[in-house]
Design a protein around this motif. Structure first.
Motif, PDB file in Angstrom:
ATOM      1  N   ARG A   1       0.626  -1.236  -0.059  1.00  0.00           N
ATOM      2  CA  ARG A   1      -0.038  -0.097   0.022  1.00  0.00           C
ATOM      3  C   ARG A   1       0.980   1.381  -0.102  1.00  0.00           C
ATOM      4  O   ARG A   1       0.595   2.210  -0.781  1.00  0.00           O
TER       5      ARG A   1
ATOM      6  N   LYS B   1       2.502   1.607  -3.460  1.00  0.00           N
ATOM      7  CA  LYS B   1       1.498   2.124  -4.167  1.00  0.00           C
ATOM      8  C   LYS B   1       1.301   3.702  -4.117  1.00  0.00           C
ATOM      9  O   LYS B   1       1.346   4.446  -5.088  1.00  0.00           O
TER      10      LYS B   1
ATOM     11  N   ARG C   1       4.732   5.375  -5.583  1.00  0.00           N
ATOM     12  CA  ARG C   1       4.866   5.284  -6.977  1.00  0.00           C
ATOM     13  C   ARG C   1       3.619   6.360  -7.681  1.00  0.00           C
ATOM     14  O   ARG C   1       4.143   7.048  -8.654  1.00  0.00           O
ATOM     15  N   THR C   2       2.612   6.487  -7.107  1.00  0.00           N
ATOM     16  CA  THR C   2       1.494   7.330  -7.672  1.00  0.00           C
ATOM     17  C   THR C   2       1.902   8.778  -7.388  1.00  0.00           C
ATOM     18  O   THR C   2       1.898   9.701  -8.375  1.00  0.00           O
TER      19      THR C   2
END
Length: 120
Positions: free
Chosen positions: A74, A77, A80-81
Protein backbone atom coordinates in the motif's frame (compact mmCIF):
# COMPACT_ATOMS: atom_id res chain seq x y z
CA UNK A 1 -9.53 -35.17 -2.09
CA UNK A 2 -5.83 -35.17 -3.01
CA UNK A 3 -3.12 -35.89 -0.51
CA UNK A 4 0.50 -34.93 -0.86
CA UNK A 5 2.47 -38.05 -0.04
CA UNK A 6 5.77 -36.22 0.53
CA UNK A 7 4.51 -33.97 3.34
CA UNK A 8 1.63 -36.21 4.36
CA UNK A 9 -0.88 -33.36 4.38
CA UNK A 10 -3.97 -32.31 2.54
CA UNK A 11 -3.15 -29.93 -0.34
CA UNK A 12 -6.58 -29.55 -1.94
CA UNK A 13 -10.11 -30.24 -0.82
CA UNK A 14 -13.21 -30.19 -3.03
CA UNK A 15 -15.05 -28.59 -0.10
CA UNK A 16 -12.62 -25.79 0.76
CA UNK A 17 -10.20 -25.51 -2.16
CA UNK A 18 -6.48 -24.93 -1.58
CA UNK A 19 -5.11 -25.76 1.86
CA UNK A 20 -2.33 -23.90 3.68
CA UNK A 21 0.73 -26.17 4.13
CA UNK A 22 1.60 -24.52 7.44
CA UNK A 23 -1.61 -24.70 9.49
CA UNK A 24 -3.53 -27.23 7.33
CA UNK A 25 -6.58 -24.94 7.10
CA UNK A 26 -8.22 -23.56 3.93
CA UNK A 27 -6.20 -20.65 2.51
CA UNK A 28 -9.08 -18.23 3.21
CA UNK A 29 -9.06 -19.24 6.91
CA UNK A 30 -5.29 -19.51 7.27
CA UNK A 31 -3.98 -18.50 10.67
CA UNK A 32 -0.29 -18.63 9.68
CA UNK A 33 -0.42 -15.23 8.00
CA UNK A 34 -2.06 -13.76 11.11
CA UNK A 35 0.67 -15.10 13.38
CA UNK A 36 3.49 -13.88 11.18
CA UNK A 37 5.08 -10.89 12.92
CA UNK A 38 6.06 -7.85 10.88
CA UNK A 39 9.80 -7.39 10.40
CA UNK A 40 11.61 -5.33 13.00
CA UNK A 41 13.01 -1.95 12.05
CA UNK A 42 16.71 -1.57 12.75
CA UNK A 43 16.59 2.22 12.72
CA UNK A 44 15.40 4.79 10.22
CA UNK A 45 14.22 3.83 6.75
CA UNK A 46 17.09 4.11 4.28
CA UNK A 47 16.48 5.63 0.85
CA UNK A 48 19.11 5.09 -1.83
CA UNK A 49 19.56 5.26 -5.58
CA UNK A 50 20.78 2.16 -7.43
CA UNK A 51 21.63 1.32 -11.02
CA UNK A 52 23.63 -1.88 -10.59
CA UNK A 53 22.11 -4.95 -12.21
CA UNK A 54 19.33 -3.02 -13.92
CA UNK A 55 20.81 -2.32 -17.31
CA UNK A 56 21.81 1.23 -16.37
CA UNK A 57 18.30 2.20 -15.28
CA UNK A 58 18.04 4.25 -12.09
CA UNK A 59 15.84 2.97 -9.26
CA UNK A 60 15.06 4.55 -5.88
CA UNK A 61 15.20 1.87 -3.18
CA UNK A 62 13.64 2.08 0.32
CA UNK A 63 14.82 -0.42 2.96
CA UNK A 64 14.28 -0.80 6.69
CA UNK A 65 10.56 -0.14 7.07
CA UNK A 66 8.92 -2.30 9.75
CA UNK A 67 5.82 -3.15 7.70
CA UNK A 68 4.17 -6.40 6.69
CA UNK A 69 3.81 -7.24 2.98
CA UNK A 70 0.30 -5.77 2.61
CA UNK A 71 1.18 -2.47 4.28
CA UNK A 72 4.42 -2.28 2.31
CA UNK A 73 2.48 -2.77 -0.94
CA UNK A 74 0.00 0.00 0.00
CA UNK A 75 2.79 2.43 0.89
CA UNK A 76 4.65 1.51 -2.30
CA UNK A 77 1.52 2.28 -4.32
CA UNK A 78 1.25 5.71 -2.67
CA UNK A 79 4.90 6.51 -3.38
CA UNK A 80 4.73 5.35 -7.00
CA UNK A 81 1.57 7.40 -7.58
CA UNK A 82 3.12 10.51 -6.03
CA UNK A 83 6.28 10.11 -8.12
CA UNK A 84 4.36 9.26 -11.30
CA UNK A 85 6.35 6.13 -12.01
CA UNK A 86 6.31 2.35 -11.67
CA UNK A 87 8.03 0.07 -9.25
CA UNK A 88 7.53 -2.82 -6.87
CA UNK A 89 7.38 -3.76 -3.20
CA UNK A 90 8.66 -7.19 -2.22
CA UNK A 91 10.82 -8.89 0.40
CA UNK A 92 10.71 -5.82 2.66
CA UNK A 93 12.15 -3.54 -0.04
CA UNK A 94 10.33 -0.91 -2.09
CA UNK A 95 11.61 0.13 -5.50
CA UNK A 96 10.43 3.20 -7.41
CA UNK A 97 11.62 3.55 -10.99
CA UNK A 98 13.70 6.68 -11.54
CA UNK A 99 15.69 9.02 -9.31
CA UNK A 100 13.07 10.16 -6.78
CA UNK A 101 15.10 10.05 -3.55
CA UNK A 102 14.25 13.54 -2.34
CA UNK A 103 10.54 13.18 -3.13
CA UNK A 104 10.33 9.75 -1.45
CA UNK A 105 12.15 11.04 1.65
CA UNK A 106 9.77 13.98 1.85
CA UNK A 107 6.67 11.78 1.51
CA UNK A 108 7.88 9.25 4.09
CA UNK A 109 8.73 12.06 6.50
CA UNK A 110 5.24 13.51 6.13
CA UNK A 111 3.79 10.11 7.07
CA UNK A 112 5.85 10.02 10.27
CA UNK A 113 8.67 7.66 9.30
CA UNK A 114 12.26 8.36 10.31
CA UNK A 115 14.14 8.60 7.02
CA UNK A 116 17.84 8.65 6.20
CA UNK A 117 19.61 9.01 2.85
CA UNK A 118 21.94 6.08 2.16
CA UNK A 119 24.60 5.75 -0.49
CA UNK A 120 25.81 8.44 -2.88
Amino acid sequence: MKRNSASGGLVYSTEAGRMCPGCRKPVADCICKLLKAPPKADGPARVSRETKGRGGKTVTVVRGLALDEAALARLGKQLRTACGSGGTAKDGVMEVQGDHCERVMQLLGQQGYAVKRAGG
